[in-house]
Design a protein around this motif. Structure first.
Motif, PDB file in Angstrom:
ATOM      1  N   UNK A  99     -32.015 -20.637 -19.137  1.00 38.97           N
ATOM      2  CA  UNK A  99     -31.705 -20.033 -19.809  1.00 38.97           C
ATOM      3  C   UNK A  99     -30.397 -19.851 -18.302  1.00 38.97           C
ATOM      4  N   UNK A 100     -29.527 -20.797 -18.112  1.00 36.50           N
ATOM      5  CA  UNK A 100     -28.929 -20.374 -17.215  1.00 36.50           C
ATOM      6  C   UNK A 100     -27.159 -21.298 -18.063  1.00 36.50           C
ATOM      7  N   UNK A 101     -26.368 -19.897 -18.711  1.00 36.56           N
ATOM      8  CA  UNK A 101     -25.257 -20.710 -19.326  1.00 36.56           C
ATOM      9  C   UNK A 101     -23.914 -20.971 -18.435  1.00 36.56           C
ATOM     10  N   UNK A 102     -23.046 -22.108 -19.022  1.00 31.70           N
ATOM     11  CA  UNK A 102     -22.646 -22.546 -17.741  1.00 31.70           C
ATOM     12  C   UNK A 102     -21.016 -20.861 -17.444  1.00 31.70           C
ATOM     13  N   UNK A 103     -20.917 -21.010 -19.679  1.00 29.88           N
ATOM     14  CA  UNK A 103     -19.810 -19.333 -19.292  1.00 29.88           C
ATOM     15  C   UNK A 103     -20.865 -18.269 -19.011  1.00 29.88           C
ATOM     16  N   UNK A 104     -19.973 -17.671 -18.175  1.00 24.65           N
ATOM     17  CA  UNK A 104     -20.803 -16.578 -17.989  1.00 24.65           C
ATOM     18  C   UNK A 104     -20.608 -15.381 -18.640  1.00 24.65           C
ATOM     19  N   UNK A 105     -19.154 -15.446 -19.639  1.00 20.71           N
ATOM     20  CA  UNK A 105     -18.475 -14.226 -20.293  1.00 20.71           C
ATOM     21  C   UNK A 105     -19.178 -13.971 -21.370  1.00 20.71           C
ATOM     22  N   UNK A 106     -18.561 -13.243 -22.542  1.00 19.47           N
ATOM     23  CA  UNK A 106     -19.618 -13.275 -24.057  1.00 19.47           C
ATOM     24  C   UNK A 106     -18.241 -13.826 -24.390  1.00 19.47           C
ATOM     25  N   UNK A 107     -19.204 -14.861 -25.599  1.00 20.16           N
ATOM     26  CA  UNK A 107     -18.821 -15.271 -26.148  1.00 20.16           C
ATOM     27  C   UNK A 107     -19.283 -14.949 -27.938  1.00 20.16           C
ATOM     28  N   UNK A 108     -18.408 -14.824 -29.184  1.00 16.85           N
ATOM     29  CA  UNK A 108     -18.093 -14.712 -30.064  1.00 16.85           C
ATOM     30  C   UNK A 108     -17.600 -15.815 -30.793  1.00 16.85           C
ATOM     31  N   UNK A 109     -18.075 -16.404 -31.924  1.00 17.46           N
ATOM     32  CA  UNK A 109     -17.742 -17.683 -32.942  1.00 17.46           C
ATOM     33  C   UNK A 109     -18.004 -17.791 -34.387  1.00 17.46           C
ATOM     34  N   UNK A 110     -17.615 -18.784 -34.867  1.00 15.62           N
ATOM     35  CA  UNK A 110     -17.495 -18.210 -36.175  1.00 15.62           C
ATOM     36  C   UNK A 110     -17.563 -20.573 -36.420  1.00 15.62           C
ATOM     37  N   UNK A 111     -18.430 -21.032 -36.717  1.00 11.48           N
ATOM     38  CA  UNK A 111     -18.609 -22.405 -36.693  1.00 11.48           C
ATOM     39  C   UNK A 111     -19.458 -23.591 -38.280  1.00 11.48           C
ATOM     40  N   UNK A 112     -18.781 -21.870 -39.078  1.00 12.70           N
ATOM     41  CA  UNK A 112     -18.801 -23.256 -40.267  1.00 12.70           C
ATOM     42  C   UNK A 112     -20.485 -22.783 -41.061  1.00 12.70           C
ATOM     43  N   UNK A 113     -20.176 -23.949 -42.505  1.00 15.01           N
ATOM     44  CA  UNK A 113     -21.693 -24.317 -42.033  1.00 15.01           C
ATOM     45  C   UNK A 113     -21.244 -24.757 -43.958  1.00 15.01           C
ATOM     46  N   UNK A 114     -23.275 -25.419 -44.342  1.00 14.81           N
ATOM     47  CA  UNK A 114     -23.213 -25.588 -45.445  1.00 14.81           C
ATOM     48  C   UNK A 114     -22.701 -24.652 -46.568  1.00 14.81           C
TER      49      UNK A 114
END
Length: 569
Positions: A274-289
């Motif tokens: 549980x050690x993410x490389x990215x240290x800042x918040x990320x929001x996302x929209x990543x698709x779907x079926x």
């Protein structure tokens, strides 16, 4: 279970040198607190100025997108680029102006409460113009259970003397729809209160100059910038010490590479620790079926034909390179009209001209479906430039099915039958199917005849409540939820960083609701006149131009011109 692994295309626009990226970040970082301190009247001035400049940029913007997507002068498909590009962007700008004129807390037309206490805020229609142009439509934002429909947190905080220090938001743009990058930037600026740099996707980096022209007032204010490049520039921005947050539209694979690392061993280790490389918040929209859930009922031949055209449009729009494109057509096995409906969908797709497969990797993704489904049926001729519209009969309602766990991002439509005969049986089964068997939670569509809905009103409303999708279109394509802008757009809440699926967070949301759960947009069963997103609309180009101009400066006096263009469809 995944969205596609998109190959990085050869750059059509040179990457911004990292030294220049560094200067951009320096300038934005220096202006972050000044932006937080920028008062509402000045923000309104900037938004109104951007409406003017976006209108000026629109012609070149649309022409560039059409060239890239193989749309010829005079083709009605030009309308798609007007509607999904400058029109949606101008609408977003205008609705933000309206929100800020009310102090960041625009009046909600109505708030209702479900029996379980969950609040639901109506966000559409808001006025007479909405009612005239979208007769019978309604749009709601459902609030997270236990929360109130509060609005405009950053503006409330400022009035209370608790403004933030601001920050630099990084937006990693999408390569398919021309308004995604600019509209994501508007959310960062006016809802998250961050200055923003947009990195264009290499697929549509040609749009960068038009975005800069459109948002020149914000660029001159020192709070918005555009840079170009692939993974190297993206990584540089994401891990820069001046970056406060990241927003990405794209693939879950790209998201995971950013958050946990591109190297598989590093990614696995970081996830385990549980050690993410990215240290800042990320929001996302990543698709779907994306499923189309067709509730059985007594449909006339005209009903069948209309909804078949509707589904064909959901598949064909933008070459099917949409995260909300119809990907599974779900019917009741015992519905007497099942086969007639399926055949009519195939008929309309077979009459829809093929589109240029402009998005990288489309043929490889298509071949993956052919490899898994030898019985797939192409409905038109394919070529080196065209992935044919293709249906896959007999896909089982199982999360072991390739077609339900891999987003095609090309013109493939899986045909699925649930073991139901009656509407009651289908309504009961469609929720666990959609929630558990289809990958992703971005959006879905439910088609239901009004007499069927009336007969099963309680069960149907409970089904809508239980569908875990960020956007639900009832008798309407979910792309309309995106384009209306006042509803929220994003995945259903709850995905973890190690199982991100369709992403986290919302954009659009021009009523600035603080705790959205999902949006539901409803339309009449037979929409009149012919909707602009139908593939066989005969006047989309003119309608797109007129709607773009209308959205900049709407008035009741201008409605007839838009209506005439729509009626020609």
């Amino acid at each position: 279970m995944a969205s596609p692994r998109f190959p990085e295309p050869p750059p059509a626009v040179p990457a911004t040198p990292l030294a220049d990226v560094d200067r951009v970040m320096d300038a934005l970082h220096a202006n972050r607190k000044r932006w937080v301190e920028t008062d509402i009247p000045r923000r309104i001035e900037l938004l109104e100025a951007c409406i003017v400049t976006t209108l000026e940029a629109a012609e070149g913007w649309v022409a560039a997108a059409c060239r890239a997507k193989g749309i010829q002068d005079g083709e009605q498909r030009q309308g798609e680029e007007w509607l999904a590009g400058p029109m949606a962007t101008i609408r977003n700008l205008r609705l933000l102006v309206d929100a800020l004129k009310e102090g960041g807390q625009p009046r909600l037309p109505q708030v209702r409460q479900r029996p379980d206490g969950q609040k639901i805020a109506q966000v559409f229609p808001r006025n007479t113009i909405d009612k005239l142009l979208f007769t019978g439509f309604s749009g709601e934002v459902w609030i997270e259970p236990g929360q109130e429909p509060s609005q405009g947190k950053i503006y409330r905080d400022k009035r209370a003397g608790a403004a933030s220090e601001g920050g630099v938001g990084v937006v990693l743009g999408a390569g398919n729809v021309a308004s995604i990058g600019p509209m994501d930037a508007l959310y960062k600026l006016f809802v998250d209160d961050e200055v923003v740099v947009v990195k264009t996707n290499p697929v549509n980096a040609y749009l960068g100059p038009y975005w800069e022209q459109s948002f020149k007032p914000l660029q001159d204010e020192g709070v918005f910038a555009v840079v170009h490049g692939g993974a190297e520039v993206g990584s540089y921005l994401c891990y820069d010490a001046r970056t406060a947050s990241v927003h990405i539209t794209g693939s879950d694979r790209t998201h995971d590479a950013i958050v946990w690392g591109a190297d598989p061993e590093e990614r696995a280790r970081r996830q385990a620790e549980n050690d993410p490389k990215l240290k800042v918040p990320i929001s996302s929209e990543l698709g779907a079926v994306t499923p189309v859930l067709v509730v059985p009922g007594a449909w006339s031949e005209a009903d069948i034909d209309f909804q078949a055209r509707h589904v064909a449009g959901m598949v064909a729009n933008n070459g099917s390179f949409n995260c909300n494109a119809a990907k599974s057509l779900v019917v009741a096995a015992g519905w007497p009209q099942k086969q007639a409906f399926i055949e009519r969908v195939r008929h309309h797709l077979s009459r829809t001209p093929g589109r240029k497969a402009y998005y990288p990797g489309a043929h490889d993704r298509y071949q993956g479906f052919l490899d898994n489904y030898p019985g797939a049926k192409p409905l038109i001729e394919g070529s080196d430039d065209v992935v044919p519209w293709t249906v896959i009969p007999g896909v089982k309602p199982s999360n072991e099915e390739y077609a339900l766990t891999n987003e095609a991002f090309c013109g493939v439509l899986a045909e699925v039958e649930l073991p139901a005969t009656t509407a009651a049986e289908f309504i009961e089964q469609m929720v666990p199917f959609a929630n558990e068997q289809c990958w992703g939670t971005l959006s879905c569509m439910v088609m239901i005849h009004p007499s069927t809905e009336k007969a099963h009103k309680g069960a149907f409303e409970e089904a809508i409540a239980n569908l875990k999708y960020g956007g639900i279109g009832v008798n309407v394509w979910a792309g309309v939820i995106y384009a209306l802008v006042s509803p929220t757009w994003g995945a259903f809440p709850g995905h973890t960083m190690t199982d991100i699926q369709s992403g986290r967070g919302f954009v659009h949301n021009t009523f600035l609701l603080d705790h959205p759960q999902k949006s539901v947009v409803r339309a009449p069963f037979r929409i009149k006149p012919t909707p602009a997103w139908f593939a066989d609309h005969r006047n989309t180009a003119e309608l797109g131009r007129r709607l773009t101009a209308f959205e900049a400066y709407p008035s009741l006096l201008k409605v007839p011109k838009v209506a005439i263009a729509a009626l020609k469809g």
